[in-house]
Design a protein around this motif. Structure first.
Motif, PDB file in Angstrom:
ATOM      1  N   TYR A  39       0.850  -1.180   0.000  1.00  0.00           N
ATOM      2  CA  TYR A  39       0.000   0.000   0.000  1.00  0.00           C
ATOM      3  C   TYR A  39       0.885   1.229   0.000  1.00  0.00           C
ATOM      4  O   TYR A  39       1.632   1.453   0.961  1.00  0.00           O
ATOM      5  N   ILE A  40       0.826   2.006  -1.020  1.00  0.00           N
ATOM      6  CA  ILE A  40       1.627   3.206  -1.265  1.00  0.00           C
ATOM      7  C   ILE A  40       3.040   3.028  -0.697  1.00  0.00           C
ATOM      8  O   ILE A  40       3.607   1.971  -0.802  1.00  0.00           O
ATOM      9  N   GLN A  41       3.639   4.052  -0.126  1.00  0.00           N
ATOM     10  CA  GLN A  41       4.993   3.962   0.435  1.00  0.00           C
ATOM     11  C   GLN A  41       4.956   3.701   1.940  1.00  0.00           C
ATOM     12  O   GLN A  41       5.902   3.988   2.646  1.00  0.00           O
ATOM     13  N   SER A  42       3.865   3.150   2.437  1.00  0.00           N
ATOM     14  CA  SER A  42       3.669   3.004   3.876  1.00  0.00           C
ATOM     15  C   SER A  42       4.452   1.852   4.484  1.00  0.00           C
ATOM     16  O   SER A  42       4.674   1.817   5.684  1.00  0.00           O
ATOM     17  N   GLY A  43       4.806   0.868   3.678  1.00  0.00           N
ATOM     18  CA  GLY A  43       5.423  -0.327   4.222  1.00  0.00           C
ATOM     19  C   GLY A  43       4.392  -1.362   4.632  1.00  0.00           C
ATOM     20  O   GLY A  43       4.725  -2.366   5.237  1.00  0.00           O
ATOM     21  N   ASN A  44       3.137  -1.145   4.306  1.00  0.00           N
ATOM     22  CA  ASN A  44       2.107  -2.139   4.583  1.00  0.00           C
ATOM     23  C   ASN A  44       2.076  -3.145   3.455  1.00  0.00           C
ATOM     24  O   ASN A  44       2.050  -2.781   2.279  1.00  0.00           O
ATOM     25  N   ILE A  45       2.097  -4.425   3.822  1.00  0.00           N
ATOM     26  CA  ILE A  45       2.193  -5.508   2.849  1.00  0.00           C
ATOM     27  C   ILE A  45       1.051  -6.486   3.093  1.00  0.00           C
ATOM     28  O   ILE A  45       0.728  -6.804   4.231  1.00  0.00           O
ATOM     29  N   ILE A  46       0.475  -6.977   2.014  1.00  0.00           N
ATOM     30  CA  ILE A  46      -0.479  -8.081   2.093  1.00  0.00           C
ATOM     31  C   ILE A  46       0.126  -9.203   1.265  1.00  0.00           C
ATOM     32  O   ILE A  46       0.593  -8.982   0.140  1.00  0.00           O
ATOM     33  N   LEU A  47       0.148 -10.402   1.836  1.00  0.00           N
ATOM     34  CA  LEU A  47       0.680 -11.541   1.103  1.00  0.00           C
ATOM     35  C   LEU A  47       0.029 -12.815   1.600  1.00  0.00           C
ATOM     36  O   LEU A  47      -0.620 -12.826   2.642  1.00  0.00           O
TER      37      LEU A  47
END
Length: 135
Positions: A39-47
């Motif tokens: 998600y954008i440059q937030s460092g939030n990852i979905i995997l």
């Protein structure tokens, strides 16, 4: 299973910067994680992964440190965890939902020094949930 990884301390530049989220997606995908998104440059990852949470944490941490140079802590939750967090929100009617804050912790929230936290926040209303703190 789908997991949401919240990287802590990501900065736009410096030692904890992640230059391009697309590169992060690439290295995680190459490492065997499925359906990796950010998600954008937030460092939030979905995997998606069948590994347990500690294996995911170790693997993602090592990849980011070796390939990008950032030494980041993270909180990993799954979709069901977030659904429970929303459902258990004690601040319902009469509260401005955009003013409610959630503090996530990877371990057991009850293991935190909660009495000290309550003293440190003065008039702030704090509720302890099963999965997080609500302010």
């Amino acid at each position: 299973m789908e997991h949401i990884i919240l990287l802590r301390g990501v900065t736009p530049n410096g030692k904890n910067a992640i230059p391009k989220m697309s590169y992060l997606v690439d290295i995680l995908t190459e490492a065997g994680f499925q359906h990796v998104r950010t998600y954008i440059q937030s460092g939030n990852i979905i995997l998606e992964s069948d590994l347990d949470l500690e294996e995911i944490r170790e693997h993602v941490h090592t990849l980011i440190k070796e390939k990008i140079g950032a030494d980041l802590k993270m909180v990993i939750k799954n979709k069901n965890d977030f659904e429970k967090i929303v459902h258990e929100n004690p601040f319902k009617e009469g509260y401005l939902h955009d003013r409610v804050h959630v503090i996530l912790y990877q371990g057991f929230i009850q293991s935190l020094p909660l009495e000290k936290l309550k003293a440190d926040y003065g008039e702030e209303e704090i509720c302890v949930g099963d999965h997080c703190l609500y302010l």
